[in-house]
Enzyme design. Structure first.
Site, PDB file in Angstrom:
ATOM      1  N   LYS A  87     -18.695   4.215 -10.297  1.00 63.53           N
ATOM      2  CA  LYS A  87     -18.919   5.151 -11.194  1.00 63.53           C
ATOM      3  C   LYS A  87     -20.924   4.971 -11.601  1.00 63.53           C
ATOM      4  O   LYS A  87     -21.303   4.370 -11.856  1.00 63.53           O
ATOM      5  CB  LYS A  87     -18.624   5.495 -12.744  1.00 63.53           C
ATOM      6  CG  LYS A  87     -17.270   6.100 -12.401  1.00 63.53           C
ATOM      7  CD  LYS A  87     -16.591   6.186 -13.797  1.00 63.53           C
ATOM      8  CE  LYS A  87     -17.174   6.530 -14.935  1.00 63.53           C
ATOM      9  NZ  LYS A  87     -15.760   7.329 -15.750  1.00 63.53           N
TER      10      LYS A  87
HETATM   11  O1  G3P Z   1     -14.797  10.240 -19.327  1.00 60.52           O
HETATM   12  C1  G3P Z   1     -15.910  11.111 -19.777  1.00 60.52           C
HETATM   13  C2  G3P Z   1     -15.353  10.765 -21.496  1.00 60.52           C
HETATM   14  O2  G3P Z   1     -15.043   9.468 -21.634  1.00 60.52           O
HETATM   15  C3  G3P Z   1     -15.753  11.810 -22.280  1.00 60.52           C
HETATM   16  O3  G3P Z   1     -14.500  12.315 -23.062  1.00 60.52           O
HETATM   17  O4  G3P Z   1     -13.507  13.377 -24.682  1.00 60.52           O
HETATM   18  O5  G3P Z   1     -15.390  12.362 -25.667  1.00 60.52           O
HETATM   19  O6  G3P Z   1     -16.094  13.944 -24.308  1.00 60.52           O
HETATM   20  P1  G3P Z   1     -14.735  13.192 -24.526  1.00 60.52           P
END
Ligand code: G3P
Length: 222
Positions: A87
């Protein structure tokens, strides 16, 4: 069809989903590794364990504000196992790093993609995946689903696939699939919630009760 990945480094939760064959692989980033309390030195062992449990791809994120550092870290991550995909944050430096890794034959995912033109350039340089952040687009007052749908349309027919991230509910998984998105990653609890239905549970209880009746020895005729 939607391929689901788990967005976590919680070894117990990830291991359970892999053992049950419910996910294709694992996505991580430095925030996720830190939240799981992982030490850098333990990462290779844990990643190889996930691969032994059947992860077809494990995504590890390179880091560093400069190109040379990002490439060096990518190499170290890639050395962990052939199933490791790299990534790279979708910054200006990250795009150049991604292009070099693609040239070297690596599987690359550009992460934290927020803009449609970034999706176009990602396809142009041949990265395998981009990860737009659906929930965080919404958090920023934008229409996450609509913007990811636009990216999906732009990428149609290219070799670059959307692996949607920041997916916070099973309903968003469905909405993404309806918009042509074929891969997503979500936290273990979101994936577990996608399996749950009170009606399915009630139906299963009915089947069990019927089976109990069928298996009970019949009363003798009088
Ligand atoms: O892979 C991206 C993710 O970890 C972010 O998720 O829900 O924290 O925006 P969130």
């Amino acid at each position: 069809m939607m391929r689901c990945f788990v967005d976590s480094a919680d070894d117990a939760a990830v291991g359970a989903l892999l053992r049950e064959r419910l996910v294709h692989g694992v996505t991580t980033n430095p925030t996720i590794l830190a939240a799981a309390g992982l030490e850098w030195s333990a990462l290779p062992r844990i990643v190889r364990g996930w691969i032994e449990l059947g992860a077809s791809e494990v995504f590890l994120q390179t880091w560093g504000s400069e190109r040379a550092a990002m490439l060096e870290h990518a190499e170290a991550l890639r050395a962990i196992a052939p199933e490791v995909a790299i990534k790279v944050p979708a910054t200006e430096v990250g795009f150049g790093v991604a292009a070099t890794l693609v040239e070297r034959g690596e599987t690359v995912l550009l992460t934290a993609v927020y803009e449609a033109p970034q999706a176009l350039v990602a396809a142009s340089i041949g990265v395998r995946y981009i990860a737009p952040y659906v929930g965080r687009l919404d958090d920023a007052g934008r229409d996450g689903l609509q913007e990811v749908a636009t990216m999906a349309e732009l990428l149609r027919g290219s070799g670059t696939e959307i692996l949607a991230a920041s997916v916070r509910s099973p309903q968003v998984m469905v909405a993404l699939a309806e918009r042509g998105v074929t891969a997503c990653t979500a936290r273990p609890e979101v994936l577990r919630a996608a399996l749950a239905s009170a009606d399915a549970d009630a139906a299963a209880r009915g089947f069990e009760a019927a089976m109990d009746g069928l298996l009970r020895p019949a009363a003798p005729d009088r």
